[in-house]
Design a protein around this motif. Structure first.
Motif, PDB file in Angstrom:
ATOM      1  N   LEU A 181       0.678  -1.788  -0.222  1.00 14.17           N
ATOM      2  CA  LEU A 181       0.262  -0.041   0.186  1.00 14.17           C
ATOM      3  C   LEU A 181       0.963   1.663   0.331  1.00 14.17           C
ATOM      4  CD1 LEU A 181      -2.715   1.616   0.046  1.00 14.17           C
ATOM      5  CD2 LEU A 181      -2.781   0.981   2.557  1.00 14.17           C
ATOM      6  N   ILE A 182       0.849   2.026  -0.983  1.00 11.93           N
ATOM      7  CA  ILE A 182       1.868   3.445  -1.373  1.00 11.93           C
ATOM      8  C   ILE A 182       0.684   4.723  -0.718  1.00 11.93           C
ATOM      9  CG2 ILE A 182       3.218   4.238  -2.179  1.00 11.93           C
ATOM     10  CD1 ILE A 182       3.703   2.073  -4.035  1.00 11.93           C
ATOM     11  N   PRO A 183       1.220   5.535  -0.203  1.00 13.05           N
ATOM     12  CA  PRO A 183       0.186   7.070  -0.732  1.00 13.05           C
ATOM     13  C   PRO A 183       0.275   7.363  -2.230  1.00 13.05           C
ATOM     14  CG  PRO A 183       1.446   7.176   0.503  1.00 13.05           C
ATOM     15  CD  PRO A 183       1.729   6.058   0.974  1.00 13.05           C
ATOM     16  N   MET A 184      -0.570   8.305  -2.902  1.00 14.20           N
ATOM     17  CA  MET A 184      -0.003   8.117  -3.790  1.00 14.20           C
ATOM     18  C   MET A 184       0.739   9.115  -4.308  1.00 14.20           C
ATOM     19  SD  MET A 184      -3.526  11.131  -4.491  1.00 14.20           S
ATOM     20  CE  MET A 184      -3.528  12.995  -3.563  1.00 14.20           C
ATOM     21  N   THR A 185       0.936  10.086  -2.859  1.00 17.12           N
ATOM     22  CA  THR A 185       2.231  11.269  -2.575  1.00 17.12           C
ATOM     23  C   THR A 185       2.239  11.233  -1.644  1.00 17.12           C
ATOM     24  OG1 THR A 185       2.250  13.473  -3.032  1.00 17.12           O
ATOM     25  CG2 THR A 185       0.019  13.002  -3.113  1.00 17.12           C
ATOM     26  N   ASP A 186       3.842  11.694  -1.277  1.00 15.24           N
ATOM     27  CA  ASP A 186       3.853  12.764   0.068  1.00 15.24           C
ATOM     28  C   ASP A 186       4.102  13.478   0.426  1.00 15.24           C
ATOM     29  OD1 ASP A 186       5.041   9.698   1.103  1.00 15.24           O
ATOM     30  OD2 ASP A 186       6.801   9.729   0.286  1.00 15.24           O
ATOM     31  N   ASP A 187       3.334  14.321  -0.540  1.00 13.64           N
ATOM     32  CA  ASP A 187       2.560  15.999  -0.269  1.00 13.64           C
ATOM     33  C   ASP A 187       1.324  15.692  -0.069  1.00 13.64           C
ATOM     34  OD1 ASP A 187       5.660  16.202  -1.221  1.00 13.64           O
ATOM     35  OD2 ASP A 187       5.145  16.329  -3.905  1.00 13.64           O
ATOM     36  N   VAL A 204      -6.298  20.036  -4.046  1.00 16.30           N
ATOM     37  CA  VAL A 204      -5.062  21.218  -3.279  1.00 16.30           C
ATOM     38  C   VAL A 204      -4.678  20.747  -3.377  1.00 16.30           C
ATOM     39  CG1 VAL A 204      -5.702  23.935  -2.443  1.00 16.30           C
ATOM     40  CG2 VAL A 204      -7.269  23.371  -2.395  1.00 16.30           C
ATOM     41  N   GLY A 205      -3.019  21.483  -3.733  1.00 20.44           N
ATOM     42  CA  GLY A 205      -1.317  20.893  -3.783  1.00 20.44           C
ATOM     43  C   GLY A 205      -1.213  19.910  -5.037  1.00 20.44           C
ATOM     44  N   ALA A 206      -2.064  19.536  -5.903  1.00 20.88           N
ATOM     45  CA  ALA A 206      -2.179  18.526  -5.901  1.00 20.88           C
ATOM     46  C   ALA A 206      -1.244  18.713  -7.552  1.00 20.88           C
ATOM     47  CB  ALA A 206      -3.321  17.654  -7.274  1.00 20.88           C
ATOM     48  N   GLU A 207      -1.080  19.262  -8.005  1.00 18.42           N
ATOM     49  CA  GLU A 207      -0.284  20.592  -9.199  1.00 18.42           C
ATOM     50  C   GLU A 207       0.804  20.406  -8.390  1.00 18.42           C
ATOM     51  OE1 GLU A 207      -0.965  23.660 -11.405  1.00 18.42           O
ATOM     52  OE2 GLU A 207      -3.890  23.516 -11.456  1.00 18.42           O
ATOM     53  N   GLN A 208       1.599  20.220  -7.315  1.00  9.79           N
ATOM     54  CA  GLN A 208       3.111  20.703  -7.222  1.00  9.79           C
ATOM     55  C   GLN A 208       3.551  19.001  -6.660  1.00  9.79           C
ATOM     56  OE1 GLN A 208       1.033  23.140  -5.674  1.00  9.79           O
ATOM     57  NE2 GLN A 208       1.066  24.021  -7.387  1.00  9.79           N
ATOM     58  N   SER A 238     -11.708  10.155  -5.668  1.00 12.14           N
ATOM     59  CA  SER A 238     -11.010   8.912  -5.088  1.00 12.14           C
ATOM     60  C   SER A 238      -9.808   9.268  -6.098  1.00 12.14           C
ATOM     61  CB  SER A 238     -11.575   8.037  -5.446  1.00 12.14           C
ATOM     62  OG  SER A 238     -12.175   7.790  -3.984  1.00 12.14           O
ATOM     63  N   VAL A 239     -10.281   8.159  -7.462  1.00 12.33           N
ATOM     64  CA  VAL A 239      -9.609   7.345  -8.222  1.00 12.33           C
ATOM     65  C   VAL A 239      -8.686   9.495  -9.161  1.00 12.33           C
ATOM     66  CG1 VAL A 239      -8.834   6.695 -11.020  1.00 12.33           C
ATOM     67  CG2 VAL A 239     -10.361   5.068  -8.805  1.00 12.33           C
ATOM     68  N   GLY A 240      -9.449   9.893  -9.459  1.00 12.91           N
ATOM     69  CA  GLY A 240      -9.260  11.491  -9.891  1.00 12.91           C
ATOM     70  C   GLY A 240      -8.304  12.128  -8.771  1.00 12.91           C
ATOM     71  N   THR A 241      -8.274  12.060  -8.147  1.00 14.32           N
ATOM     72  CA  THR A 241      -7.167  12.304  -6.822  1.00 14.32           C
ATOM     73  C   THR A 241      -5.719  12.314  -7.379  1.00 14.32           C
ATOM     74  OG1 THR A 241      -9.313  13.352  -5.869  1.00 14.32           O
ATOM     75  CG2 THR A 241      -7.277  14.027  -5.100  1.00 14.32           C
ATOM     76  N   ILE A 242      -6.392  10.606  -7.375  1.00 11.59           N
ATOM     77  CA  ILE A 242      -4.223   9.971  -7.568  1.00 11.59           C
ATOM     78  C   ILE A 242      -4.205  10.367  -9.433  1.00 11.59           C
ATOM     79  CG2 ILE A 242      -3.153   7.861  -8.008  1.00 11.59           C
ATOM     80  CD1 ILE A 242      -5.665   6.800  -5.936  1.00 11.59           C
ATOM     81  N   LEU A 243      -4.610  10.706  -9.807  1.00  9.17           N
ATOM     82  CA  LEU A 243      -4.552  10.723 -11.196  1.00  9.17           C
ATOM     83  C   LEU A 243      -4.155  12.390 -11.667  1.00  9.17           C
ATOM     84  CD1 LEU A 243      -7.825   8.932 -12.844  1.00  9.17           C
ATOM     85  CD2 LEU A 243      -5.252   8.261 -13.266  1.00  9.17           C
ATOM     86  N   ARG A 270      -1.007  10.429 -14.576  1.00 13.39           N
ATOM     87  CA  ARG A 270      -2.082   9.559 -15.875  1.00 13.39           C
ATOM     88  C   ARG A 270      -1.176   8.768 -16.817  1.00 13.39           C
ATOM     89  NH1 ARG A 270      -6.564  11.287 -17.843  1.00 13.39           N
ATOM     90  NH2 ARG A 270      -7.451  12.077 -15.668  1.00 13.39           N
ATOM     91  N   GLU A 271      -0.067   9.720 -17.261  1.00 21.26           N
ATOM     92  CA  GLU A 271       1.105  10.074 -18.238  1.00 21.26           C
ATOM     93  C   GLU A 271       1.581   8.632 -17.873  1.00 21.26           C
ATOM     94  OE1 GLU A 271       1.037  12.203 -16.170  1.00 21.26           O
ATOM     95  OE2 GLU A 271       0.159  13.606 -17.296  1.00 21.26           O
ATOM     96  N   ALA A 272       2.089   8.064 -16.156  1.00 26.66           N
ATOM     97  CA  ALA A 272       2.648   6.580 -16.425  1.00 26.66           C
ATOM     98  C   ALA A 272       1.699   5.943 -16.652  1.00 26.66           C
ATOM     99  CB  ALA A 272       3.005   6.366 -14.906  1.00 26.66           C
ATOM    100  N   ILE A 273       0.140   5.804 -16.745  1.00 25.82           N
ATOM    101  CA  ILE A 273      -0.490   4.646 -16.603  1.00 25.82           C
ATOM    102  C   ILE A 273      -1.168   4.970 -18.100  1.00 25.82           C
ATOM    103  CG2 ILE A 273      -2.831   4.055 -16.022  1.00 25.82           C
ATOM    104  CD1 ILE A 273      -2.846   5.257 -13.387  1.00 25.82           C
ATOM    105  N   ALA A 274      -0.834   5.998 -18.631  1.00 24.58           N
ATOM    106  CA  ALA A 274      -1.272   5.856 -20.441  1.00 24.58           C
ATOM    107  C   ALA A 274      -0.163   5.270 -20.907  1.00 24.58           C
ATOM    108  CB  ALA A 274      -1.593   7.231 -21.113  1.00 24.58           C
TER     109      ALA A 274
END
Lengths: 327, 327
Positions: free
Chosen positions: B129-135, B181-185, B212-217, B223-227
């Motif tokens: 289990l990995i969080p999508m980001t540490d930020d 909020v913060g996803a871009e960074q 959920s999925v949208g926030t991870i993407l 998203r690019e890595a998955i595509a």
């Protein structure tokens, strides 16, 4: 009547409950010991302040004298399941809320005295409870821990937090020194010196003379303010028949070179500080010797078996204060 | 077989339990949503990560789908007694331990991914289990709160934390916008991009496609890595018969201009990302239209009534992945 009481944990709290019953209209300020405060799981825990607050606010576990009534320990169980310690300090689920609220307020920049006041808004202890200082003071105990399997006499000498000595080690090794780390740099919390200056009487309940009352007196300015207040200062012996009524006061008295007797504790406080001293009836034999040391002394029952007994002790202390004042 | 799953909370966790039953020997990496993380009482709470961890680790409250089994709420009661809020978020005594351990480790400087790994040491969820980001990313929802007593249409427009929208307001007002909020960074947590690059198949469980999925993407690079992974990407519709299976996905879909239908969600993900899509048998009518959009589609039962049902869904998803791969 304005009364200032220097209080530790269980003994101080139970005495205060008696004092409130004895003089319900008195204006009571409690200066609480914070030397046994400890950080656990990232939370600030103030065992003595909480014991006073819970006891006077009706939330204490009566049986054990500390912690919350009707308590559960699920959070603690889970911390242990995560392998996160220490596991020797008994924090209950209800009790945790106090530490979480306190830690959050401290993190927001409020001093401990303001936080304590906010917590007391809920508990309505019927006294004004002030921590001795807003600064960090931590009582450490120097001990020699036996190396497992090594020869007697060898071992690791180290300083442990008072709670570790008291709760984890259960005072099973001698206390070689007791040091209130940080006390020398600490300032009395707002209201402490003012309350002492305005007091009509100052009481030392049967709390631990070293790690409770002694720590409060170690905050620069407190001892001097009490000595200079010009009002009766009356103490009650925590030692009855050469043994502590509860707790392990004898262990830490030895560390400061004081015998575990009612007389020795009075002399440890000294006539420069103490005007009157109550000893238990079993210790009546020492009354004359305490008085020879310049401290007025009476022998009365000092077992706080219930709140009425504590109230009788409080009345005796106030009676002795009147005797001192009349001199 | 290496499987990567992008998971939200309850739906994702229950699907994962089925997936583990369907392919017990698979190497499963879960990229968990952290956009609904929230700070409460000074503690870091990660509802989706915990739901996955508790569900797969056998500690979940089966009835409600979140929180701990055999839970009590004494700490929460006490916080309310102190007047300290919020009171609308259901933190139980056992659950608090997770947040205390996490907060302490974060405070000691460990990133969330390392903390999550440490927590999973206890729970042994059988997946990585990995969080999508540490930020820090926080999903906010723009709403107009009606002024009490005011005319309809007026009101205060404000952004609220996703949990406040979901749990406190129960999505009772329209979501006008959903902003991570913060996803871009944010940077993907260590292991996220590597797991995607090494995957044999990537699954979107029937989790919320927006929050959920949208926030991870929304974390740059994911998203690019998955595509670009060059492996089948298969999703399961969280919408059955024009309504979310559970939760209130329709409320946040409207905010991003997506109809609450299985077809519309597939088109929202898009054929650039999604290779295959499972809809429920009641939505079989849309299969051809989804395929016309370039996404292979099958209609199968999608109600996760129990772990066996979830396992059947997982098998259908993997079968569809093989079909995609064979093309």
């Amino acid at each position: 009547m304005r009364i200032v009481v220097l209080a530790g944990g269980i003994g101080g709290a139970r005495f205060l409950r008696g004092l409130k019953r004895a003089v319900p209209d008195a204006d009571i300020t409690v200066i609480g010991n914070t030397g046994d405060d400890i950080h656990l799981f990232g939370l600030k825990v103030c065992p003595d302040l909480d014991t006073v607050m819970y006891t006077l606010g009706g939330g204490i576990d009566e049986e054990q004298g500390w912690g919350r009534a009707d308590e559960t320990f699920h959070l603690k169980e889970e911390l242990a399941a995560y392998g996160v310690g220490p596991d020797w300090f008994g924090l209950g689920d209800r009790d945790f809320a106090t530490h979480i609220v306190r830690t959050q307020m401290l993190g927001a920049g409020f001093p401990l005295s303001a936080v304590t006041e906010a917590l007391c808004d809920r508990w309505q202890p019927g006294v004004r409870l002030i921590p001795m200082t807003d600064d960090r003071v931590e009582t450490h105990v120097a001990v020699t821990l036996p190396d497992s399997g090594s020869a007697a006499g060898s071992g690791e000498r180290k300083a442990v937090h008072f709670q570790e000595y008291w709760v984890r080690l259960r005072a099973s090794v001698p206390a070689e020194a007791v040091v209130p780390v940080g006390a020398e740099q600490a300032k009395p919390a707002p209201g402490v010196l003012e309350a002492i200056a305005e007091a009509d009487v100052i009481l030392f309940p049967p709390s631990n003379p070293v790690v409770s009352v002694g720590t409060i007196l170690a905050v620069p300015g407190v001892r001097e303010a009490i000595a200079d207040a010009g009002v009766p200062v009356i103490g009650l012996s925590p030692i009855v028949g050469d043994a502590p009524v509860r707790g392990m006061a004898d262990k830490v008295l030895a560390a400061v070179g004081v015998e575990s007797t009612a007389q020795a504790v009075a002399e440890h406080y000294g006539s420069g500080l103490l005007d009157g001293w109550l000893v238990d009836t079993v210790d009546a034999g020492c009354v004359e010797r305490v008085e020879a040391a310049g401290i007025r002394c009476r022998a009365v029952p000092l077992m706080m078996t219930d709140t009425d007994a504590a109230a009788r002790m409080a009345r005796e202390a106030l009676t002795l204060a009147e005797e001192v004042r009349a001199v």
